[in-house]
Design a protein around this motif. Structure first.
Motif, PDB file in Angstrom:
ATOM      1  N   VAL A  99      34.465  -5.747  34.532  1.00  0.00           N
ATOM      2  CA  VAL A  99      34.213  -5.042  35.786  1.00  0.00           C
ATOM      3  C   VAL A  99      35.492  -5.057  36.611  1.00  0.00           C
ATOM      4  CG1 VAL A  99      32.890  -5.078  37.937  1.00  0.00           C
ATOM      5  CG2 VAL A  99      31.758  -5.619  35.790  1.00  0.00           C
ATOM      6  N   GLY A 100      35.916  -3.893  37.072  1.00  0.00           N
ATOM      7  CA  GLY A 100      37.139  -3.760  37.841  1.00  0.00           C
ATOM      8  C   GLY A 100      38.311  -3.254  37.031  1.00  0.00           C
ATOM      9  N   ASP A 101      38.176  -3.185  35.701  1.00  0.00           N
ATOM     10  CA  ASP A 101      39.265  -2.673  34.862  1.00  0.00           C
ATOM     11  C   ASP A 101      39.388  -1.157  35.008  1.00  0.00           C
ATOM     12  OD1 ASP A 101      39.915  -5.125  33.922  1.00  0.00           O
ATOM     13  OD2 ASP A 101      39.105  -4.845  31.910  1.00  0.00           O
ATOM     14  N   THR A 152      37.330   3.314  37.030  1.00  0.00           N
ATOM     15  CA  THR A 152      37.214   1.877  37.190  1.00  0.00           C
ATOM     16  C   THR A 152      35.803   1.458  36.802  1.00  0.00           C
ATOM     17  OG1 THR A 152      38.767   1.963  39.030  1.00  0.00           O
ATOM     18  CG2 THR A 152      37.463  -0.030  38.815  1.00  0.00           C
ATOM     19  N   THR A 206      32.461  -0.250  37.029  1.00  0.00           N
ATOM     20  CA  THR A 206      31.698  -0.825  38.138  1.00  0.00           C
ATOM     21  C   THR A 206      30.555  -1.714  37.678  1.00  0.00           C
ATOM     22  OG1 THR A 206      30.305   1.150  38.247  1.00  0.00           O
ATOM     23  CG2 THR A 206      32.233   1.085  39.689  1.00  0.00           C
ATOM     24  N   LYS A 242      47.196  -6.185  36.442  1.00  0.00           N
ATOM     25  CA  LYS A 242      46.525  -5.286  37.388  1.00  0.00           C
ATOM     26  C   LYS A 242      47.422  -4.126  37.831  1.00  0.00           C
ATOM     27  CE  LYS A 242      42.627  -7.354  37.492  1.00  0.00           C
ATOM     28  NZ  LYS A 242      41.480  -6.699  36.864  1.00  0.00           N
TER      29      LYS A 242
END
Length: 193
Positions: free
Chosen positions: A134-136, A146, A148, A185
């Protein structure tokens, strides 16, 4: 008249407490109601436990958000299965017939539920192996977005124009997926002018 209604009420009470037979099966409504109450109580307890894990306890650990989500999801599914089995045992389900049910279920899975089971197993692989979290920021078939939410059947990722795409988990395992933030990131985006 009063005597008849009293006898009728006593007969209904006997059906509720002692049950009645339909073919070879004995149905006891009081046990079914008790099983539903136990199932509901365990589901409410597991929901409280998941919210406490997600909101309080796991935030104090060094786990990243993806690992926390995976752990909370797996614990939620395990608690639901435990609630289901406790409810079945409280209803008086005979687990000796479980081999017959498992055999019939495996035939059903082999024919009709193959895609669902494939997505379910792929979801477990995504939660444990975690090639995407999650967040990748990922790229699938010219769609950037992204992640979620990762469920056991499908994964939701939000594109940069705010639309949400639901992808079956089997596609994330079997197809080529570009994960731009797997180890870092920092994301590079090429914009032709």
């Amino acid at each position: 008249s009063w005597d008849y209604s009293g006898g009728l009420i006593e007969q209904i009470r006997g059906y509720i407490v002692n049950g009645f037979d339909i073919g070879d099966f004995r149905i006891v409504p009081s046990r079914i109601l008790w099983a539903l109450l136990i199932f509901g109580a365990v589901v409410i307890l597991s929901s409280w436990l998941r919210s406490q894990l997600e909101g309080n306890w796991l935030k104090k650990t060094n786990m990243d958000a993806g690992a926390r989500d995976a752990l909370v999801t797996i614990i939620g599914y395990i608690m639901f299965m435990v609630a289901f089995l406790i409810g079945l045992s409280a209803a008086g389900f005979d687990f000796s017939n479980l081999a017959i049910i498992a055999g019939a279920l495996s035939v059903g899975i082999g024919f009709g539920l193959q895609n669902i089971v494939n997505n379910f197993v792929s979801g477990l692989i995504l939660l444990f192996e975690r090639p995407v979290k999650v967040g990748d920021v990922i790229n699938i078939d010219q769609d950037w977005g992204t992640i979620t939410r990762i469920g056991l059947r499908s994964t939701v990722f939000e594109t940069f124009d705010r639309s949400e795409i639901i992808v079956p988990n089997a596609d994330l395992i079997s197809q080529k997926v570009t994960n731009w933030t797997f180890s870092s990131k920092i994301v590079r985006v090429v914009l032709p002018v």
